[in-house]
Motif scaffolding. Structure first.
Motif, PDB file in Angstrom:
ATOM      1  N   ASP A   7       5.315  -9.371   8.921  1.00  0.00           N
ATOM      2  CA  ASP A   7       5.088  -8.485   7.752  1.00  0.00           C
ATOM      3  C   ASP A   7       3.781  -7.701   7.862  1.00  0.00           C
ATOM      4  OD1 ASP A   7       7.369  -9.187   6.440  1.00  0.00           O
ATOM      5  OD2 ASP A   7       6.413 -10.644   5.086  1.00  0.00           O
ATOM      6  N   GLY A   8       2.934  -8.049   8.810  1.00  0.00           N
ATOM      7  CA  GLY A   8       1.551  -7.562   8.835  1.00  0.00           C
ATOM      8  C   GLY A   8       1.393  -6.059   8.753  1.00  0.00           C
ATOM      9  N   PHE A   9       2.234  -5.332   9.504  1.00  0.00           N
ATOM     10  CA  PHE A   9       2.074  -3.880   9.509  1.00  0.00           C
ATOM     11  C   PHE A   9       2.422  -3.303   8.143  1.00  0.00           C
ATOM     12  CE2 PHE A   9       3.134   0.528  10.633  1.00  0.00           C
ATOM     13  CZ  PHE A   9       1.977   0.855  11.334  1.00  0.00           C
ATOM     14  N   LYS A  10       3.507  -3.818   7.557  1.00  0.00           N
ATOM     15  CA  LYS A  10       3.893  -3.354   6.208  1.00  0.00           C
ATOM     16  C   LYS A  10       2.779  -3.682   5.201  1.00  0.00           C
ATOM     17  CE  LYS A  10       7.993  -5.326   6.043  1.00  0.00           C
ATOM     18  NZ  LYS A  10       9.180  -5.913   5.422  1.00  0.00           N
ATOM     19  N   VAL A  11       2.198  -4.892   5.340  1.00  0.00           N
ATOM     20  CA  VAL A  11       1.096  -5.303   4.459  1.00  0.00           C
ATOM     21  C   VAL A  11      -0.056  -4.306   4.576  1.00  0.00           C
ATOM     22  CG1 VAL A  11      -0.712  -7.048   4.106  1.00  0.00           C
ATOM     23  CG2 VAL A  11       1.649  -7.773   4.532  1.00  0.00           C
ATOM     24  N   ALA A  12      -0.412  -3.997   5.823  1.00  0.00           N
ATOM     25  CA  ALA A  12      -1.547  -3.093   6.053  1.00  0.00           C
ATOM     26  C   ALA A  12      -1.252  -1.712   5.486  1.00  0.00           C
ATOM     27  CB  ALA A  12      -1.849  -3.008   7.549  1.00  0.00           C
ATOM     28  N   MET A  13      -0.043  -1.235   5.686  1.00  0.00           N
ATOM     29  CA  MET A  13       0.282   0.122   5.238  1.00  0.00           C
ATOM     30  C   MET A  13       0.321   0.217   3.704  1.00  0.00           C
ATOM     31  SD  MET A  13       0.284   2.001   7.816  1.00  0.00           S
ATOM     32  CE  MET A  13      -0.786   0.942   8.778  1.00  0.00           C
ATOM     33  N   THR A  14       0.840  -0.812   3.050  1.00  0.00           N
ATOM     34  CA  THR A  14       0.859  -0.745   1.582  1.00  0.00           C
ATOM     35  C   THR A  14      -0.559  -0.809   1.024  1.00  0.00           C
ATOM     36  OG1 THR A  14       1.290  -3.115   1.490  1.00  0.00           O
ATOM     37  CG2 THR A  14       3.176  -1.669   1.179  1.00  0.00           C
ATOM     38  N   ALA A  15      -1.420  -1.582   1.720  1.00  0.00           N
ATOM     39  CA  ALA A  15      -2.817  -1.654   1.282  1.00  0.00           C
ATOM     40  C   ALA A  15      -3.482  -0.302   1.483  1.00  0.00           C
ATOM     41  CB  ALA A  15      -3.562  -2.725   2.060  1.00  0.00           C
ATOM     42  N   LEU A  16      -3.163   0.355   2.593  1.00  0.00           N
ATOM     43  CA  LEU A  16      -3.802   1.639   2.879  1.00  0.00           C
ATOM     44  C   LEU A  16      -3.297   2.728   1.934  1.00  0.00           C
ATOM     45  CD1 LEU A  16      -4.032   1.650   6.784  1.00  0.00           C
ATOM     46  CD2 LEU A  16      -5.834   1.199   5.121  1.00  0.00           C
ATOM     47  N   ASP A  17      -2.034   2.633   1.513  1.00  0.00           N
ATOM     48  CA  ASP A  17      -1.537   3.597   0.513  1.00  0.00           C
ATOM     49  C   ASP A  17      -2.417   3.557  -0.730  1.00  0.00           C
ATOM     50  OD1 ASP A  17       0.564   4.777   1.813  1.00  0.00           O
ATOM     51  OD2 ASP A  17       2.088   3.411   1.031  1.00  0.00           O
ATOM     52  N   SER A  18      -2.704   2.340  -1.209  1.00  0.00           N
ATOM     53  CA  SER A  18      -3.571   2.187  -2.386  1.00  0.00           C
ATOM     54  C   SER A  18      -4.995   2.569  -2.039  1.00  0.00           C
ATOM     55  CB  SER A  18      -3.557   0.741  -2.881  1.00  0.00           C
ATOM     56  OG  SER A  18      -2.249   0.330  -3.158  1.00  0.00           O
ATOM     57  N   GLY A  19      -5.412   2.172  -0.841  1.00  0.00           N
ATOM     58  CA  GLY A  19      -6.781   2.447  -0.406  1.00  0.00           C
ATOM     59  C   GLY A  19      -7.075   3.932  -0.376  1.00  0.00           C
ATOM     60  N   ARG A  20      -6.059   4.722  -0.100  1.00  0.00           N
ATOM     61  CA  ARG A  20      -6.278   6.178  -0.037  1.00  0.00           C
ATOM     62  C   ARG A  20      -6.711   6.730  -1.394  1.00  0.00           C
ATOM     63  NH1 ARG A  20      -1.257   6.086   3.959  1.00  0.00           N
ATOM     64  NH2 ARG A  20      -2.564   5.753   5.794  1.00  0.00           N
ATOM     65  N   ILE A  21      -6.196   6.126  -2.449  1.00  0.00           N
ATOM     66  CA  ILE A  21      -6.611   6.566  -3.792  1.00  0.00           C
ATOM     67  C   ILE A  21      -8.093   6.237  -3.992  1.00  0.00           C
ATOM     68  CG2 ILE A  21      -6.265   6.233  -6.273  1.00  0.00           C
ATOM     69  CD1 ILE A  21      -3.335   5.519  -5.641  1.00  0.00           C
ATOM     70  N   THR A  22      -8.494   5.069  -3.506  1.00  0.00           N
ATOM     71  CA  THR A  22      -9.890   4.664  -3.714  1.00  0.00           C
ATOM     72  C   THR A  22     -10.835   5.546  -2.894  1.00  0.00           C
ATOM     73  OG1 THR A  22      -9.889   2.961  -1.964  1.00  0.00           O
ATOM     74  CG2 THR A  22      -9.207   2.276  -4.170  1.00  0.00           C
ATOM     75  N   ILE A  23     -10.463   5.831  -1.660  1.00  0.00           N
ATOM     76  CA  ILE A  23     -11.336   6.670  -0.823  1.00  0.00           C
ATOM     77  C   ILE A  23     -11.402   8.086  -1.398  1.00  0.00           C
ATOM     78  CG2 ILE A  23     -11.612   7.697   1.472  1.00  0.00           C
ATOM     79  CD1 ILE A  23     -12.300   4.621   1.155  1.00  0.00           C
ATOM     80  N   ALA A  24     -10.271   8.582  -1.878  1.00  0.00           N
ATOM     81  CA  ALA A  24     -10.259   9.920  -2.472  1.00  0.00           C
ATOM     82  C   ALA A  24     -11.160   9.957  -3.713  1.00  0.00           C
ATOM     83  CB  ALA A  24      -8.829  10.312  -2.836  1.00  0.00           C
TER      84      ALA A  24
END
Lengths: 383, 258
Positions: free
Chosen positions: A227-244
């Motif tokens: 599941d690791g890649f999916k986990v990382a990608m879903t975290a990064l989807d949310s993370g993009r809002i924080t970085i923006a």
């Protein structure tokens, strides 16, 4: 949605005052000295800043990403480095909240949400950046344990984190062979490699993390093997809002300083904002910030309302971080020689902004994400 | 111990104040809890943390004062807010405001009252003293140190010439708080959220046994004016010795700072 509600206004005001008093006095010094103060995370945690989107039952505030975005913008106006710290220590919380089991949530979330523990996220490696699925670190199951080996790059909080969320390969090549693990900062065999000497974000520590036969309980696997890649990608989807959001805050701070300067600085007998060349530059900066903020808030609103936000979050990340780079560069231009020198913070904002176009998925990768969403939409069966 | 705090909402001290007619232009002004009242709230909260009890906020004003008092009062330890709101109080003078506050504080059964030494907008320093008089309690003004065992108190005041005075007595009493008494805490985000659910008790004059005639103003503000614009700087000329001589002359005879 177009302006903060009363509670958000109060949160913004409280965070603004607190962060200015806590981090403001040392921001320039710590940038110059590349100094990170972990105690600031503890203090921000005590104020409730480290677990904003984590549910109340695990010690967080249980608020949404729109609230989170507004808070991060305020922190970033003072220090992008510490806004990134709050966002990064939030990543393991987002992942655990979505993918962790009850025991893991109970064990790890409260200390992270309270700022007692600092979290880190380890995906990139020397040879795998945008192509994250090619990562080489390994995790091998041995009885009730996993044994991790390899090396992770660009780890924010490297050497300081109490818990690292590490992506490592448990299976074959490609994204499906990757799994996600919780590794305590004091695990035997985990060590800090080279500390990066960076252009910006200098109060935020970035290091290599070396894994040399690091043994962790099998219970520290987050989700299932693979599941690791999916986990990382879903975290990064949310993370993009924080970085923006951090990009919006950085840009706003640059406009606040340079706009104020342009109204006071007189040349040829009038304030320089009255010269069209400067006034229009500031107008474009303000417009870019407002556009970015709207898009960031929309992405956050979509996430908070359970809608598909991935494509919009990628757009927000591109727009806000490209705007931050342009706005901070123009802020230096507006202030001329004064802007280029360290007596004013705009040169720091400019150096801090650059990485925002690179990390949490480069802006080129964001465009891949956006175009994939477009392809999906346009090739879906019509009618 | 049940402590009442009189708190007022005032313009943020960084706000640009512009006189318009017989008042100020409120457009764009951020309203906050009067900074001296923040010391009063903090001292009350610290006192109940050490001795038990509860802190209750009291204010006179329309609904616009509630949000700043939630953020700056209820989010830092106040249990509830009593908002005395009545059309008859719109033009009240200090005595009218003090009568309303005293009646409400008395009805609530508080055992001590803290207030700021002054508000940063009106700066009359009258209301807490009048409240003390109306309640028949002693007043200790401009307090920079406070201790209590729950029934007696010892308050410190910095008086003229840097002399420190210690005032002791029994509760109940009214205390006005000065800078230096404490450092007001920051509102924590969870407390800001909880403050949204804390009770606001709205009272009109009838609810506290007063009539419009009781609070009718005996004095009114008749005019406001802004300070005179700062004159342009003056450049001195001549040799360095002449300029220095002229500068000393001006500082002594014109600015009168030497």
């Amino acid at each position: 949605m177009f302006e903060p509600n009363e509670m958000q206004r109060d949160l913004i005001d409280a965070v603004s005052v607190f962060v200015k008093d806590l981090i403001g006095p040392t921001a320039e010094h710590d940038d110059a000295e590349e100094r990170f103060r972990k105690e600031y995370i503890h203090q921000m945690g005590e104020q409730g800043l480290c677990g904003i989107a984590t549910p109340e039952e695990y010690g967080g505030l249980g608020l949404g990403y729109l609230d989170y975005a507004m808070v991060l913008e305020e922190i970033a106006k003072v220090s992008a480095s510490y806004a990134v710290s709050v966002a990064v220590t939030g990543l393991p919380q987002v992942i655990l909240n979505q993918w962790g089991n009850e025991d893991q949530k109970q064990q790890w979330l409260p200390a992270l949400a309270a700022g007692e523990h600092l979290g880190a996220f380890c995906l990139s490696e020397a040879g795998s950046g945008s192509d994250a699925a090619s990562l080489k670190a390994t995790a091998v199951r041995e009885g009730d344990e996993y044994v991790l080996n390899g090396s992770k790059y660009w780890v924010t909080h490297g050497g300081y984190a109490d818990v690292y969320m590490i992506m490592a390969r448990t299976g074959g090549p490609g994204p499906r062979g990757i799994s996600c693990f919780l590794v305590p900062g004091d695990a035997e065999g985990l060590s800090t490699g080279r500390k990066e000497q960076k252009m910006g974000m200098r109060a935020s520590p970035t290091t290599e993390i070396v894994l040399d036969n690091v043994r962790i309980p099998a219970a520290n696997l987050v989700g299932n093997e693979g599941d690791g890649f999916k986990v990382a990608m879903t975290a990064l989807d949310s993370g993009r809002i924080t970085i923006a959001s951090i990009a919006v805050g950085t840009a706003q701070a640059a406009l606040d300083v340079s706009g104020g300067y342009a109204c006071e600085r007189k040349q040829f007998g009038k304030p320089i904002i009255d010269f069209q060349g400067v006034g229009f530059m500031l107008a474009d900066m303000a417009t870019a910030i407002e556009t970015s903020r709207m898009l960031v808030h929309k992405a956050a609103w979509l996430k908070d309302n359970g809608r598909d936000f991935s494509g919009t979050a990628a757009m927000a990340k591109v727009v806000a971080t490209d705007a931050a780079m342009k706005v901070t560069t123009d802020a230096v231009q507006v202030m001329g020689g004064y802007g280029y020198c360290k007596d004013h913070p705009v040169e720091r904002f400019m150096r801090d902004a650059k990485i925002m176009q690179i990390f949490e998925g480069t802006n080129q990768v964001q465009r891949i994400v956006i175009s994939r969403h477009l392809k999906k939409a346009y090739t879906a069966p019509q009618g | 111990m049940k402590i009442g705090v009189c708190a007022k909402v005032t313009p943020d001290t960084g706000a640009q104040i512009k006189v318009v007619g017989n008042g100020i232009d409120t457009a764009g002004i951020k309203w906050v809890v009067n900074p001296y009242d923040a010391y009063a709230i903090e001292e009350a909260v610290k006192t109940v943390e050490n001795h038990g009890g509860s802190v209750h906020l009291f204010t006179v004003g329309d609904d616009s004062v509630v949000a700043p008092l939630r953020a700056g009062g209820l989010a830092v330890g106040g249990e509830d807010l009593t908002q005395i709101s009545d059309a008859a109080l719109n033009d009240a003078d200090s005595l009218g405001v003090a009568k309303a506050l005293a009646a409400s504080l008395k009805a609530a059964g508080v055992e001590a009252v803290f207030a700021g030494k002054e508000s940063v907008d009106g700066v009359s320093s009258q209301v807490p003293a009048m409240v003390a008089e109306l309640l028949g309690w002693p007043l200790v003004s401009i307090v920079t140190g406070f201790e209590t065992d729950g029934s007696t108190f010892k308050a410190t005041r910095e008086i003229g010439g840097g002399v420190v005075e210690v005032v002791s007595g029994s509760l109940p009493a009214v205390f006005t708080c000065d800078k230096g008494l404490n450092t007001p805490r920051y509102a924590k985000l969870p407390q800001i959220m909880k403050a949204k659910r804390k009770k606001v008790i709205k009272q009109d004059l009838a609810a506290i046994g007063l009539s419009a005639a009781d609070v009718a103003p005996k004095a009114t503000e008749s005019n406001f004016s802004e300070p005179a614009a700062r004159p342009a700087g003056r450049m001195l000329s001549g040799s360095v010795q002449e300029q220095a001589k002229e500068l000393v002359h001006l500082l002594r005879n014109e600015a009168k700072v030497l």
